[in-house]
Design an enzyme around this catalytic site. Structure first.
Site, mmCIF file in Angstrom:
data_model
loop_
_atom_site.group_PDB
_atom_site.id
_atom_site.type_symbol
_atom_site.label_atom_id
_atom_site.label_comp_id
_atom_site.label_asym_id
_atom_site.label_seq_id
_atom_site.Cartn_x
_atom_site.Cartn_y
_atom_site.Cartn_z
ATOM 1 N N CYS A 1 3.694 2.318 4.905
ATOM 2 C CA CYS A 1 2.468 3.118 4.836
ATOM 3 C C CYS A 1 1.691 2.875 3.544
ATOM 4 O O CYS A 1 1.077 1.823 3.411
ATOM 5 C CB CYS A 1 2.791 4.588 5.080
ATOM 6 N N HIS B 1 6.641 5.094 9.100
ATOM 7 C CA HIS B 1 7.680 5.520 8.145
ATOM 8 C C HIS B 1 9.073 5.559 8.783
ATOM 9 O O HIS B 1 9.532 6.650 9.137
ATOM 10 C CB HIS B 1 7.388 6.954 7.672
ATOM 11 N N GLU C 1 11.724 5.501 7.308
ATOM 12 C CA GLU C 1 12.565 6.296 6.393
ATOM 13 C C GLU C 1 12.557 7.779 6.747
ATOM 14 O O GLU C 1 13.394 8.538 6.280
ATOM 15 C CB GLU C 1 12.142 6.073 4.934
HETATM 16 N N1 GLN Z 1 -3.250 7.469 3.285
HETATM 17 C C1 GLN Z 1 -2.285 7.156 2.266
HETATM 18 C C2 GLN Z 1 -2.829 6.171 1.241
HETATM 19 O O1 GLN Z 1 -3.930 5.738 1.332
HETATM 20 C C3 GLN Z 1 -1.011 6.595 2.872
HETATM 21 C C4 GLN Z 1 -0.313 7.670 3.652
HETATM 22 C C5 GLN Z 1 1.179 7.567 3.707
HETATM 23 O O2 GLN Z 1 1.816 6.799 2.965
HETATM 24 N N2 GLN Z 1 1.758 8.374 4.540
HETATM 25 O O3 GLN Z 1 -2.159 5.826 0.320
#
Ligand code: GLN
EC number: 4.3.3.6
Length: 190
Positions: free
Chosen positions: A78, A169, A171
Site C-alpha cells: 500500500c 495489505h 499483513e
Molecule cells: N493512502 C495512503 C498513502 O497515500 C496509503 C494507504 C495505506 O497504506 N493503507 O500513503
C-alpha cells in the site's frame, strides 16, 4: 535470513509478525546501522508522505534509495507500493519516493465510496482475499514489470527484479502467501 521492516509509521508490527511466522528473523528499522544489517526490507502500509518525511528526519531516505538501487530485495504494501514507485499521480505537492519500481501509481485510486474494501483476487494464480485501505493502483508500468494481480481492471500486485509491491495489505490477514512469495522466490540469504 534477517528481514528489516521500516518502522517509522504505519503497520510495521503486522509485517514483523508475518515475517516471524514465515520463520525469518525480523527487526524494526529506524537507524542506518539497522538498515545496513538486513538481507531484505519491507515498507509497511501507512501514510506515504509521513513515512518520507520521517525517513528524511531519521537520515534514512538516501540510504534506503541507495540500498534499493544496489539490489536489496524490497517488498512494499500500500503506502509501501507508493514509496517504491518511480512516478505518482494524485500525490501530495512535490511528493518524493524511494523509487526503484518502473511504475506510475495513482494514490487513493479506488475513490471515496470504496475507500476500504475486501475483494477476492488471484495472485500469481492463487485465489485470496485482499484488504484495500485508501489503496493505490498501478496506472502504468514499464516493460520490465510483471503484473501478479489485478482488481478493477488495474494492476494491484507487481514485481520488477527484486522489488515486490501490492496495493493491498496481506499483513492484516492471516494469509502468509505474499510474504512467502517474497521470501522464497525473491530473496536469497547472504
Ligand atoms: N493512502 C495512503 C498513502 O497515500 C496509503 C494507504 C495505506 O497504506 N493503507 O500513503
Amino acid at each position: 535470513m534477517k528481514v528489516g521492516v521500516l518502522a517509522l509509521q504505519g503497520d510495521f508490527r503486522e509485517h514483523i509478525l508475518a515475517t516471524t511466522q514465515c520463520g525469518h528473523e525480523a527487526i524494526e528499522v529506524r537507524r542506518l546501522s539497522e538498515l545496513e544489517s538486513v538481507d531484505a526490507l519491507i515498507l509497511p502500509g501507512g501514510e506515504s508522505t509521513t513515512i518520507v518525511h520521517l525517513a528524511k528526519t531519521f537520515e534514512l531516505f538516501n540510504p534506503i534509495r541507495k540500498r534499493i538501487g544496489d539490489g536489496l530485495p524490497v517488498y512494499g504494501s500500500c503506502a509501501g507500493m507508493i514509496l517504491l514507485a518511480e512516478r505518482i499521480l494524485d500525490g501530495a505537492k512535490g511528493q518524493e519516493t524511494f523509487g526503484g519500481l518502473d511504475i506510475t501509481v495513482r494514490r487513493n485510486a479506488f475513490g471515496r465510496q470504496v475507500d476500504s474494501f475486501e475483494s477476492e483476487i488471484e495472485f500469481n494464480g492463487k485465489k485470496m482475499n485482499a484488504v484495500f485501505i485508501r489503496a493505490p493502483w498501478v496506472e502504468q508500468s514499464g516493460p520490465g514489470v510483471q503484473v501478479l494481480a489485478e482488481a478493477a481492471g488495474h494492476a494491484v500486485a507487481v514485481r520488477e527484479g527484486k522489488i515486490l509491491a501490492t496495493s493491498f495489505h496481506p499483513e492484516l490477514t492471516s494469509n502468509l502467501e505474499i510474504h512467502r512469495y517474497f521470501f522464497d522466490e525473491m530473496c536469497k540469504p547472504r
